[in-house]
Design a protein around this motif. Structure first.
Motif, PDB file in Angstrom:
ATOM      1  N   MET A  74      -7.624   4.023   4.116  1.00 20.95           N
ATOM      2  CA  MET A  74      -6.283   3.502   4.186  1.00 20.95           C
ATOM      3  C   MET A  74      -5.371   4.641   4.614  1.00 20.95           C
ATOM      4  N   ARG A  75      -4.442   4.327   5.515  1.00 27.05           N
ATOM      5  CA  ARG A  75      -3.476   5.323   5.975  1.00 27.05           C
ATOM      6  C   ARG A  75      -2.073   4.736   5.913  1.00 27.05           C
ATOM      7  N   VAL A  76      -1.107   5.597   5.630  1.00 30.50           N
ATOM      8  CA  VAL A  76       0.279   5.186   5.537  1.00 30.50           C
ATOM      9  C   VAL A  76       1.119   6.107   6.416  1.00 30.50           C
ATOM     10  N   VAL A 109      -5.225  -0.543   7.094  1.00 33.66           N
ATOM     11  CA  VAL A 109      -6.398  -0.733   6.247  1.00 33.66           C
ATOM     12  C   VAL A 109      -7.598  -1.016   7.138  1.00 33.66           C
ATOM     13  N   PRO A 110      -8.796  -0.749   6.652  1.00 29.47           N
ATOM     14  CA  PRO A 110      -9.994  -1.054   7.426  1.00 29.47           C
ATOM     15  C   PRO A 110     -10.072  -2.549   7.759  1.00 29.47           C
ATOM     16  N   ASN A 144      -5.733 -12.131  -3.875  1.00 24.37           N
ATOM     17  CA  ASN A 144      -4.286 -12.081  -3.747  1.00 24.37           C
ATOM     18  C   ASN A 144      -3.782 -10.743  -3.228  1.00 24.37           C
ATOM     19  N   GLY A 145      -4.467  -9.663  -3.519  1.00 25.22           N
ATOM     20  CA  GLY A 145      -3.978  -8.363  -3.092  1.00 25.22           C
ATOM     21  C   GLY A 145      -4.984  -7.264  -3.328  1.00 25.22           C
ATOM     22  N   PHE A 146      -4.549  -6.057  -3.035  1.00 23.60           N
ATOM     23  CA  PHE A 146      -5.381  -4.885  -3.298  1.00 23.60           C
ATOM     24  C   PHE A 146      -4.464  -3.690  -3.479  1.00 23.60           C
ATOM     25  N   SER A 147      -5.007  -2.626  -4.040  1.00 27.09           N
ATOM     26  CA  SER A 147      -4.200  -1.441  -4.299  1.00 27.09           C
ATOM     27  C   SER A 147      -5.007  -0.189  -3.991  1.00 27.09           C
ATOM     28  N   ALA A 148      -4.278   0.907  -3.835  1.00 24.03           N
ATOM     29  CA  ALA A 148      -4.908   2.198  -3.585  1.00 24.03           C
ATOM     30  C   ALA A 148      -3.940   3.284  -4.020  1.00 24.03           C
ATOM     31  N   THR A 149      -4.480   4.447  -4.265  1.00 20.78           N
ATOM     32  CA  THR A 149      -3.666   5.621  -4.548  1.00 20.78           C
ATOM     33  C   THR A 149      -4.051   6.693  -3.543  1.00 20.78           C
ATOM     34  N   LEU A 150      -3.063   7.166  -2.795  1.00 25.33           N
ATOM     35  CA  LEU A 150      -3.281   8.215  -1.801  1.00 25.33           C
ATOM     36  C   LEU A 150      -2.542   9.462  -2.247  1.00 25.33           C
ATOM     37  N   MET A 151      -3.154  10.597  -2.053  1.00 22.01           N
ATOM     38  CA  MET A 151      -2.484  11.853  -2.367  1.00 22.01           C
ATOM     39  C   MET A 151      -1.705  12.294  -1.131  1.00 22.01           C
ATOM     40  N   VAL A 152      -0.377  12.373  -1.246  1.00 19.74           N
ATOM     41  CA  VAL A 152       0.453  12.782  -0.116  1.00 19.74           C
ATOM     42  C   VAL A 152       0.683  14.288  -0.111  1.00 19.74           C
ATOM     43  N   GLU A 165      -0.270  17.930  -3.004  1.00 21.83           N
ATOM     44  CA  GLU A 165      -0.915  18.307  -4.257  1.00 21.83           C
ATOM     45  C   GLU A 165      -0.095  17.783  -5.431  1.00 21.83           C
ATOM     46  N   ASP A 166      -0.750  17.057  -6.318  1.00 25.59           N
ATOM     47  CA  ASP A 166      -0.111  16.474  -7.504  1.00 25.59           C
ATOM     48  C   ASP A 166       0.983  15.463  -7.162  1.00 25.59           C
ATOM     49  N   GLN A 167       0.921  14.823  -5.979  1.00 30.98           N
ATOM     50  CA  GLN A 167       1.902  13.812  -5.613  1.00 30.98           C
ATOM     51  C   GLN A 167       1.183  12.564  -5.092  1.00 30.98           C
ATOM     52  N   PRO A 168       0.784  11.685  -6.019  1.00 26.22           N
ATOM     53  CA  PRO A 168       0.109  10.457  -5.589  1.00 26.22           C
ATOM     54  C   PRO A 168       1.106   9.410  -5.095  1.00 26.22           C
ATOM     55  N   LEU A 169       0.671   8.649  -4.114  1.00 25.52           N
ATOM     56  CA  LEU A 169       1.428   7.503  -3.626  1.00 25.52           C
ATOM     57  C   LEU A 169       0.616   6.274  -3.980  1.00 25.52           C
ATOM     58  N   LYS A 170       1.156   5.431  -4.840  1.00 28.39           N
ATOM     59  CA  LYS A 170       0.455   4.225  -5.261  1.00 28.39           C
ATOM     60  C   LYS A 170       0.903   3.070  -4.378  1.00 28.39           C
ATOM     61  N   ILE A 171      -0.065   2.372  -3.814  1.00 33.06           N
ATOM     62  CA  ILE A 171       0.210   1.282  -2.891  1.00 33.06           C
ATOM     63  C   ILE A 171      -0.351  -0.006  -3.463  1.00 33.06           C
TER      64      ILE A 171
END
Length: 54
Positions: A1-3, A14-15, A28-36, A38-44
């Motif tokens: 996944m890329r943002v 998304v793939p 209904n949906g899906f979620s992911a957490t990407l690290m943008v 160090e120590d800064q997650p982006l929750k999608i």
């Protein structure tokens, strides 16, 4: 996944297999957490926009 973010728009890529499964099933949906950074997650969280019918 890329943002990516630009010109006032947030784009989530998304793939193809995940997108196909999501759009052709009752999922209904899906979620992911990407690290943008160090120590800064982006929750999608991405969900279908379902009509509310009462």
């Amino acid at each position: 996944m890329r943002v990516s973010y630009g010109a006032g728009a947030l784009t989530v890529k998304v793939p193809a297999a995940l997108a196909s499964h999501w759009t052709t099933t009752d999922q209904n949906g899906f979620s992911a957490t990407l690290m943008v950074a160090e120590d800064q997650p982006l929750k999608i969280l991405i969900e279908k926009d379902l009509d509310c019918r009462h």
